[in-house]
Every structure is written in structure tokens, then in C-alpha cells.
Write an enzyme that holds these catalytic residues in place. Sequence first.
Site, PDB file in Angstrom:
ATOM      1  N   LYS A 318     -37.358 -75.318  15.526  1.00 53.73           N
ATOM      2  CA  LYS A 318     -37.029 -75.868  14.195  1.00 53.73           C
ATOM      3  C   LYS A 318     -37.512 -74.967  13.055  1.00 53.73           C
ATOM      4  O   LYS A 318     -38.395 -74.136  13.234  1.00 53.73           O
ATOM      5  CB  LYS A 318     -37.562 -77.292  14.084  1.00 53.73           C
ATOM      6  CG  LYS A 318     -36.672 -78.231  14.915  1.00 53.73           C
ATOM      7  CD  LYS A 318     -36.928 -79.688  14.705  1.00 53.73           C
ATOM      8  CE  LYS A 318     -35.898 -80.486  15.516  1.00 53.73           C
ATOM      9  NZ  LYS A 318     -36.262 -81.882  15.686  1.00 53.73           N
ATOM     10  N   ARG A 353     -39.148 -82.503  23.714  1.00 47.57           N
ATOM     11  CA  ARG A 353     -37.707 -82.206  23.715  1.00 47.57           C
ATOM     12  C   ARG A 353     -37.516 -80.735  23.372  1.00 47.57           C
ATOM     13  O   ARG A 353     -37.831 -80.319  22.253  1.00 47.57           O
ATOM     14  CB  ARG A 353     -37.013 -83.114  22.684  1.00 47.57           C
ATOM     15  CG  ARG A 353     -35.516 -82.965  22.604  1.00 47.57           C
ATOM     16  CD  ARG A 353     -34.960 -83.860  21.503  1.00 47.57           C
ATOM     17  NE  ARG A 353     -33.509 -83.806  21.442  1.00 47.57           N
ATOM     18  CZ  ARG A 353     -32.823 -82.856  20.829  1.00 47.57           C
ATOM     19  NH1 ARG A 353     -33.450 -81.882  20.195  1.00 47.57           N
ATOM     20  NH2 ARG A 353     -31.503 -82.888  20.842  1.00 47.57           N
TER      21      ARG A 353
END
Length: 383
Positions: A318, A353
Amino acid sequence: MEGGEAAAAIFGERAQALEPRALLAGRSPRAVDPAAVDLVFRPGALAAAERELLAGRSGLSLGIPPPADGGGGWQRLRGAREALASAAPRSLAARLLLATHDQATARPGPPRIMGVINATPDSFSDGGLALDPARAVARGLSLVAEGAELLDVGGESTRPGAEGVAADEERRRVLPVIEGLRARTAVPISIDTTKAAVARAALEAGADLVNDVSAGRFDPGILALVAERGCGIVLMHMQGRPRDMQRAPRYVHVVAEVLAHLRERVAACLQCGIALSKIVLDPGIGFGKRLEDNLALLRGIPELRSLGRPILLGVSRKSFLGRLSGEEKPAERLGDTAAAVAAGVLYGAEILRVHDARTMSRAVRVAAAIADEKEPPLPSPRN
Ligand code: HH2
């Protein structure tokens, strides 16, 4: 305390006022003494009689924390768990505080890798790579071979600025992938969607649980579906919607606000008939968050665990990692992701995740071993 009563206490009306703040002071639940209570909460939450009861118990101290701990407006309770337990039969607040302490200090289960399969043309780090169902299935199988114990299949990008896709198109993207994976692996599969119609078709095609980044807010029918099927659900926090969430995210205290939001969404699930044991919680890293919010939420995992449910963490590749490391290409953020995954495990996250299962399962194994308090034997002087 009975499971039902703990749930009622934690999700009931008084829960908000007795919300734990600075619980465990950001320390890993693996590194705290579960016999020592240390909770900070709103002072108005305790009735005078309850204050007296708690303050009067031997070893329990009730005071105002120093400003660094969020003092001025908060009250801090410290002492032995045993003393708090002895006050519990006579006070709802003591029962709530006890449940909060027990949930947050319970040892997290072994961390597991959830591998990401994006059957999308436009996902932020791997869009287009798994649009062809055969390639998506192959990618899922290699994630499993590399250590993923769960697979998350999505057909709609939720990257900042993304516009939604229609349910028909989303179904067209994910169903062949789920069917293909179901025929070839027994690993649990989650469907990453906010739409009840897509979730229903995915569960019929063989998915086992629903991963809803809106926590049932965009399509409330999803909660009724999960209740009907008796399947699991991931509830994630998001401020705004993908199309506008990164425009100007704002929080006064991000951990407290995310905790309150997740508490409210769990209550909505319970009201729909979903069992507490089917719920997984997720702070929603990067979903309407500034850099400092993402970092505070990583450190705040012990507080989020006070809701008594496993925490799923999605840090993989991210942009907040790129802000810290300077790496602009998401797919190159491997070391960055491994560091954040390891920190997540140390703070008590149980499902990670990720896009890169091989490297991250190694990072998880190392972090879990460090978090495990069992001291390895000292080497003998001759070695
Ligand atoms: N992050 C993404 C998508 N789904 N679900 C949960 N529960 N938690 C997350 O952090 C999360 C999520 C975004 O990552 P990705 O799927 O790789 O990208 P995109 O949304 O662009 O497809």
C-alpha cells in the site's frame, strides 16, 4: 463471564463510554501480563457507587493518567485482574472492563496468510494480471503452494479514486475463478465484495466467507445473506467511499473512532442474526487514512482486539509504505510489506492479507517466533 454476557457488555449501550483507550499502551498482547489490568476509559462512565466499589478493592487504583497517556478527561484503572474479577459480580462496569481486559490480553492464534487474487483490470498493484480466469486460478494455486491458508478473490478495485463496477460484470469476473479454485483446492476462499448479489453467487460457486470492505454499509442485504448462510464475514473500516476516501480523511482519535465504528458494525451483525464467532475485524489500512492514521492503527491493534475478534490486516504494497520507503512501484514494496506484516503480527494481527505469499509467510514465521515468549535455550558455552 458467559460468552453471551461478554458480547452484550461489549456491544451494549454502556460499551461506548467504557471504551478502552491506550489499552496496554500499544504493547503487543503477547508481551503483557494478563494478570495485570491497565485500562483507560471515559470518567463519566462509572457511577459513583461503581467508582467506590472499584477504588475500594485492594490493589485496584483508579486515577487520572498522566497527559502522555491521554490524561485530562480519562480515568485509569490499574491492579490485579483478580481484584477486578472480585468486583465483577456487583458491577456491570467491572464486568465490561474485565471482559475488555481478557479479550485484549488473550494470546492471539497463530498468524495466517490470506493470498490476494484480483480478477480486475485496474487494481492498484496487480490490475490485469489475473483477468483471465485460468491465470487467476493458477495464481491462487501458487499462492497456496507458497504458504497462503486463505484466498481472497475480488472483481472490483477499491483503490483510491476507483469507480464501482456493476454486479453483473463483477460476477462475470469472479465466478469462474472461484469455481476453478474450488475444484482444485480445499483452502477457504473469501469473496471480496460489497454487493449481496455478488456475494450470494460467489457462495453458491464455492466461496466460504465474505470480505466486505464496507462492513455491510453499502448493501445491508449482505448481512442478511451471511446470517442466512451461517458463513464468516470480514468487517472493515473505511471513511468515505473508494472514489473520495483519500481526498481529506479526518480523525480526532483514529483508533478510538475505528474501534467505535467496528463495535457498531458488530452490533449490526449480531442484530441480523450473525454469530459473533463468525466475525473478523479489519482496521482498513489505506481506506480513508493519512500516513499517521495507518501507523496509529497498526500500533492500536491491541485496542481493536478488545472486541474479542481476530484482526485481519491488509498492508500489502500500500501507498503508505511507499511514503515511508520512497518506493514508488507497488509491486516493488516487498521489504516494506514484510516489515509492516511483521509489526502486525507482533501487535496481535491473526490474518495477513498479502499479494506475495512466499516472502510474507517467511516474515510471518519469523515475527511469530519472536512474539512467542518461550525463551529458546541458551547455547552451551562450547558452541
Ligand atoms: N485492501 C484491498 C482490498 N480489499 N479487504 C480487506 N479486508 N482489507 C484490506 O486491507 C483490503 C481489502 C486493496 O488491495 P487490493 O485488493 O490489492 O487492490 P484493489 O482494491 O485495487 O483491487
